[in-house]
Scaffold this motif. Structure first.
Motif, PDB file in Angstrom:
ATOM      1  N   LYS A  54       0.851  -1.195   0.000  1.00 57.33           N
ATOM      2  CA  LYS A  54       0.000   0.000   0.000  1.00 57.33           C
ATOM      3  C   LYS A  54       0.881   1.237   0.000  1.00 57.33           C
ATOM      4  N   MET A  55       0.531   2.185  -0.830  1.00 54.53           N
ATOM      5  CA  MET A  55       1.360   3.380  -0.979  1.00 54.53           C
ATOM      6  C   MET A  55       1.355   4.213   0.307  1.00 54.53           C
ATOM      7  N   SER A  56       2.434   4.940   0.525  1.00 52.11           N
ATOM      8  CA  SER A  56       2.497   5.914   1.604  1.00 52.11           C
ATOM      9  C   SER A  56       1.803   7.191   1.156  1.00 52.11           C
ATOM     10  N   TYR A  57       1.070   7.825   2.064  1.00 48.44           N
ATOM     11  CA  TYR A  57       0.316   9.031   1.721  1.00 48.44           C
ATOM     12  C   TYR A  57       0.633  10.182   2.670  1.00 48.44           C
ATOM     13  N   SER A  58       1.652  10.004   3.513  1.00 49.78           N
ATOM     14  CA  SER A  58       1.897  10.975   4.584  1.00 49.78           C
ATOM     15  C   SER A  58       2.325  12.346   4.069  1.00 49.78           C
ATOM     16  N   ASP A  59       2.908  12.403   2.866  1.00 46.98           N
ATOM     17  CA  ASP A  59       3.402  13.680   2.353  1.00 46.98           C
ATOM     18  C   ASP A  59       2.599  14.217   1.173  1.00 46.98           C
ATOM     19  N   ILE A  60       1.419  13.680   0.968  1.00 53.81           N
ATOM     20  CA  ILE A  60       0.620  14.098  -0.188  1.00 53.81           C
ATOM     21  C   ILE A  60      -0.043  15.453   0.054  1.00 53.81           C
ATOM     22  N   PHE A  61      -0.480  15.700   1.291  1.00 52.38           N
ATOM     23  CA  PHE A  61      -1.252  16.912   1.572  1.00 52.38           C
ATOM     24  C   PHE A  61      -0.389  17.975   2.244  1.00 52.38           C
ATOM     25  N   LYS A  62      -0.559  19.199   1.801  1.00 49.15           N
ATOM     26  CA  LYS A  62       0.133  20.341   2.391  1.00 49.15           C
ATOM     27  C   LYS A  62      -0.823  20.990   3.395  1.00 49.15           C
ATOM     28  N   THR A  63      -0.476  20.913   4.661  1.00 54.90           N
ATOM     29  CA  THR A  63      -1.361  21.422   5.704  1.00 54.90           C
ATOM     30  C   THR A  63      -0.630  22.396   6.604  1.00 54.90           C
ATOM     31  N   ARG A  64      -1.406  23.177   7.333  1.00 51.80           N
ATOM     32  CA  ARG A  64      -0.824  24.024   8.368  1.00 51.80           C
ATOM     33  C   ARG A  64      -0.365  23.154   9.525  1.00 51.80           C
TER      34      ARG A  64
END
Length: 341
Positions: A54-64
């Protein structure tokens, strides 16, 4: 038979050479790496012989900082409505909902998603994901659980306005990933938690009114790209599971087979022709408190029932944690490898 072929054979309700295996989230990674003598989670998964990646998704979203993509307090371990900041708890009008700083596609790093997918091993079944970007859970994070449930009855227009924004962002994000990389994945992982271990948190009627339409539209979107739906939902939700199956759920994670209304033989009888079950090895009792032989026995029982004719991927029914003896996890996957058809 290779890992990918093994999984796809089982999901097509045919018998592979042996039982496919997977493990979802691995908590307390140092405990597992130390006890199994490997240097990374990938090495651990290879050692166990798991058939999916399963792919890693921890760095997909740019959040505050310390905020989720939805602008809520980022406290994974707090649980439902235990955080201190619910941005929509005081919303009284649809305009209040519209004025919330909803996420945009500018906050999604599609190049990073493609990079993560490209890192998955080709000989395994590949699972894409945007992480646990749920619907009901997000409503509870935005309004607070009590206010969410009250608004479903008293102010449905506020729930509908929020759902429209949630669905719009999720659909656009998922479609952006699928447009780029659908040909590189077999499944797309998504999910929501709307049930407890004793039943649903909301009535089936409210579930059908607010949640089901969103789930089914997302399922349809995923399947339109030739990718299967791998859906996570904990607990017991017998009154509506058939509607998720009819709506396109291909793999159900996580099957907590020890719960009321999740009896394996009945689930297999009612839904085994269309649904693949993943999990079903008890993370609350057998894995933390049982012996290795208890674990092996449970694996064999699940194979006999869920695995009949294919349609089962063996694994823990939730994340694994350091309260579980490492020997029990070793026993789980060693026994699953011995479950030959």
């Amino acid at each position: 038979m290779g890992s990918k072929e093994r999984v796809l054979t089982a999901v097509s309700k045919r018998q592979p050479d042996r039982l496919p295996m997977f493990c979802g989230r691995i908590d307390d990674s140092e405990y597992w790496l130390d006890n199994f003598g490997v240097g990374s989670e990938l090495e651990l998964r290879r050692l166990w012989g798991l058939d999916c990646r399963k792919m890693s998704y921890s760095d997909i979203f740019k959040t505050r900082q310390e905020r989720t993509i939805w602008g809520c307090e980022d406290d994974w371990d707090a649980g439902y409505s235990s955080t201190k900041f619910f941005p929509l708890i005081g919303a009284e009008t649809v305009a209040d909902i519209e004025n919330h700083p909803w996420p945009t596609l500018e906050q999604v790093d599609f190049a990073e998603a493609s990079r993560q997918i490209s890192m998955l091993e080709n000989d395994c079944a590949k699972i894409g994901s945007v992480g646990f970007q749920a619907v009901f859970c997000t409503l509870c994070d935005l309004f607070g659980m009590e206010t969410t449930m009250l608004n479903m009855h008293l102010e449905p227009r506020l729930i509908e306005a929020a759902l429209e924004r949630i669905e719009h962002f999720l659909a656009d994000t998922i479609e952006g990933i699928l447009k780029n990389d659908a040909d590189k994945m077999d499944f797309f992982w998504w999910g929501d938690d709307f049930a407890t271990q004793r039943g649903m948190m909301i009535s089936p009627e409210m579930w059908r009114k607010f949640l089901k339409p969103v789930y089914l539209r997302i399922f349809e979107l995923i399947k339109s790209y030739g990718v299967m739906v791998w859906f996570h939902s904990c607990g017991s939700f017998a009154p509506v599971i058939g509607e998720l199956v009819d709506g396109g759920m291909d793999v159900w994670e996580t099957v907590q087979a020890h719960l009321k209304d999740n009896e394996p033989a009945e689930l297999k009888r009612n839904y085994g022709g269309d649904l693949t079950f993943f999990g079903a090895i008890n993370c609350q009792q057998t894995l933390p408190f049982g012996s290795p032989e208890d674990v092996r026995k449970e694996v064999r029982e699940r194979f006999k029932v869920f695995g009949k004719g294919g349609g089962y991927i063996a694994g823990p029914d939730h994340s694994i944690q350091k309260n579980m003896p490492w020997q029990n996890i070793e026993a789980l996957f060693d026994e699953a490898r011995k479950c030959a058809y």
